[in-house]
Design a protein around this motif. Structure first.
Motif, short mmCIF file in Angstrom:
data_model
loop_
_atom_site.label_atom_id
_atom_site.label_comp_id
_atom_site.label_asym_id
_atom_site.label_seq_id
_atom_site.Cartn_x
_atom_site.Cartn_y
_atom_site.Cartn_z
N ALA A 189 -15.35 40.86 47.11
CA ALA A 189 -14.43 39.85 46.93
C ALA A 189 -13.66 40.13 47.40
CB ALA A 189 -15.81 38.46 45.92
N GLU A 190 -12.77 41.53 46.51
CA GLU A 190 -11.52 41.22 45.95
C GLU A 190 -10.36 40.64 47.90
OE1 GLU A 190 -11.28 43.43 43.22
OE2 GLU A 190 -11.37 42.79 41.46
N ASN A 191 -11.68 41.54 48.74
CA ASN A 191 -10.63 41.98 49.79
C ASN A 191 -11.08 40.80 50.82
OD1 ASN A 191 -10.49 44.66 48.93
ND2 ASN A 191 -12.53 45.66 49.68
N PHE A 192 -11.06 39.78 50.63
CA PHE A 192 -11.14 38.46 51.23
C PHE A 192 -10.09 37.53 51.05
CE2 PHE A 192 -15.89 39.34 51.57
CZ PHE A 192 -16.08 39.50 52.73
N GLU A 193 -9.75 37.28 52.20
CA GLU A 193 -8.29 36.49 51.82
C GLU A 193 -8.06 34.84 53.13
OE1 GLU A 193 -4.48 37.46 52.03
OE2 GLU A 193 -4.94 39.67 51.43
N LEU A 194 -8.78 34.07 52.01
CA LEU A 194 -8.62 32.89 52.89
C LEU A 194 -7.68 32.50 53.34
CD1 LEU A 194 -10.00 30.58 49.59
CD2 LEU A 194 -11.10 32.23 51.17
N PRO A 195 -7.21 32.40 54.68
CA PRO A 195 -6.16 32.18 55.76
C PRO A 195 -5.33 30.37 55.25
CG PRO A 195 -7.93 31.28 56.99
CD PRO A 195 -8.73 32.45 55.66
N GLY A 196 -3.89 30.96 54.85
CA GLY A 196 -2.91 29.49 54.52
C GLY A 196 -3.58 29.10 52.71
N ALA A 197 -3.75 30.11 52.34
CA ALA A 197 -4.44 29.27 50.77
C ALA A 197 -3.13 30.41 50.62
CB ALA A 197 -5.83 30.10 50.38
N ASP A 198 -2.93 29.42 49.55
CA ASP A 198 -2.06 29.96 48.72
C ASP A 198 -2.24 30.49 46.79
OD1 ASP A 198 0.66 31.17 47.32
OD2 ASP A 198 1.14 29.64 46.82
N LEU A 199 -2.91 31.61 46.87
CA LEU A 199 -2.93 32.11 45.11
C LEU A 199 -2.42 32.11 44.07
CD1 LEU A 199 -6.40 33.60 47.15
CD2 LEU A 199 -6.73 31.11 46.52
N SER A 200 -0.83 32.42 44.91
CA SER A 200 0.08 32.76 43.73
C SER A 200 0.13 31.85 42.04
CB SER A 200 0.90 32.54 44.37
OG SER A 200 1.83 31.57 44.94
N GLY A 201 -0.16 30.62 42.63
CA GLY A 201 -0.07 30.19 41.57
C GLY A 201 -1.33 29.75 40.77
N LEU A 202 -1.69 30.95 40.51
CA LEU A 202 -3.28 31.27 40.07
C LEU A 202 -2.56 31.62 37.88
CD1 LEU A 202 -5.53 31.57 42.26
CD2 LEU A 202 -5.90 29.59 41.24
N SER A 203 -1.48 31.77 38.03
CA SER A 203 -1.73 32.68 36.89
C SER A 203 -1.80 31.64 35.58
CB SER A 203 -0.53 33.13 37.33
OG SER A 203 1.07 31.29 37.82
N GLY A 204 -2.02 30.32 35.72
CA GLY A 204 -2.33 30.02 34.62
C GLY A 204 -2.16 28.58 34.90
N GLU A 205 -0.95 28.81 34.93
CA GLU A 205 0.30 26.76 35.49
C GLU A 205 -0.86 25.93 35.98
OE1 GLU A 205 3.60 27.23 38.63
OE2 GLU A 205 3.41 28.94 37.42
N ASP A 206 -1.16 24.63 35.65
CA ASP A 206 -1.21 23.89 36.85
C ASP A 206 -0.57 22.92 37.46
OD1 ASP A 206 -3.41 24.32 34.80
OD2 ASP A 206 -2.92 22.71 33.53
N LEU A 207 -0.53 22.88 38.93
CA LEU A 207 -0.18 21.84 39.52
C LEU A 207 -0.21 20.52 38.70
CD1 LEU A 207 -1.78 24.28 43.03
CD2 LEU A 207 1.26 24.42 41.61
N THR A 208 0.92 19.89 39.18
CA THR A 208 0.59 18.74 39.41
C THR A 208 1.36 17.33 40.83
OG1 THR A 208 2.49 18.51 38.69
CG2 THR A 208 0.53 18.12 36.63
N VAL A 209 0.67 16.49 41.16
CA VAL A 209 1.03 16.39 41.98
C VAL A 209 1.01 14.75 41.89
CG1 VAL A 209 0.41 15.74 44.54
CG2 VAL A 209 -0.41 17.72 43.55
N LYS A 210 1.87 13.64 42.29
CA LYS A 210 2.52 12.92 42.07
C LYS A 210 1.28 12.01 43.07
CE LYS A 210 5.89 9.19 40.94
NZ LYS A 210 7.24 8.85 41.35
N VAL A 211 0.62 10.70 42.52
CA VAL A 211 0.16 10.88 43.87
C VAL A 211 0.79 8.95 44.23
CG1 VAL A 211 -1.88 8.93 45.15
CG2 VAL A 211 -2.16 11.33 43.82
N VAL A 212 0.49 7.97 44.70
CA VAL A 212 1.56 7.14 45.72
C VAL A 212 0.74 6.27 45.97
CG1 VAL A 212 3.66 6.56 46.91
CG2 VAL A 212 3.91 8.54 46.23
N PRO A 213 0.77 5.10 46.04
CA PRO A 213 -0.79 4.16 46.32
C PRO A 213 0.22 4.07 48.05
CG PRO A 213 0.67 3.19 44.73
CD PRO A 213 1.09 4.50 44.75
#
Length: 102
Positions: A44-68
């Motif tokens: 499973a470690e050898n598979f890479e998802l195309p276009g996936a940025d997995l660098s943010g998996l270091s424990g920090e949460d991503l926040t996205v502002k949703v605009v109506p």
């Protein structure tokens, strides 16, 4: 060890043709193993998802502002994406369709 390059060369096919049936069976049994050693974690470690940025998996949460949806935007009734009014291709019976889907 000296090599005589003028001597006729023997291929593996020639050697196998001269082997006895018992020797061939013994080699086959030596080469085959009934147990497959597969480490699922390593696989499973050898598979890479195309276009996936997995660098943010270091424990920090991503926040996205949703605009109506704004007053000058519409939701396409085919692809369900929000577009600007300038992308409106047709409107019939309350159904708005973007240029990409028209």
């Amino acid at each position: 060890m000296a090599t005589d390059y003028d001597a006729p060369r023997r291929s593996e096919a020639d050697e196998l043709a001269e082997d006895s049936l018992e020797e061939l069976k013994a080699r086959r049994n030596e080469n085959q193993s009934g147990v497959v050693d597969v480490d699922e974690d390593a696989t499973a470690e050898n598979f890479e998802l195309p276009g996936a940025d997995l660098s943010g998996l270091s424990g920090e949460d991503l926040t996205v502002k949703v605009v109506p949806k704004q007053a000058d935007e519409f939701t396409c009734s085919v692809c369900f994406l929000v577009h600007h009014r300038s992308r409106l291709a047709e409107e019939s019976g309350g159904r708005m369709i973007c240029r990409d889907c028209a």
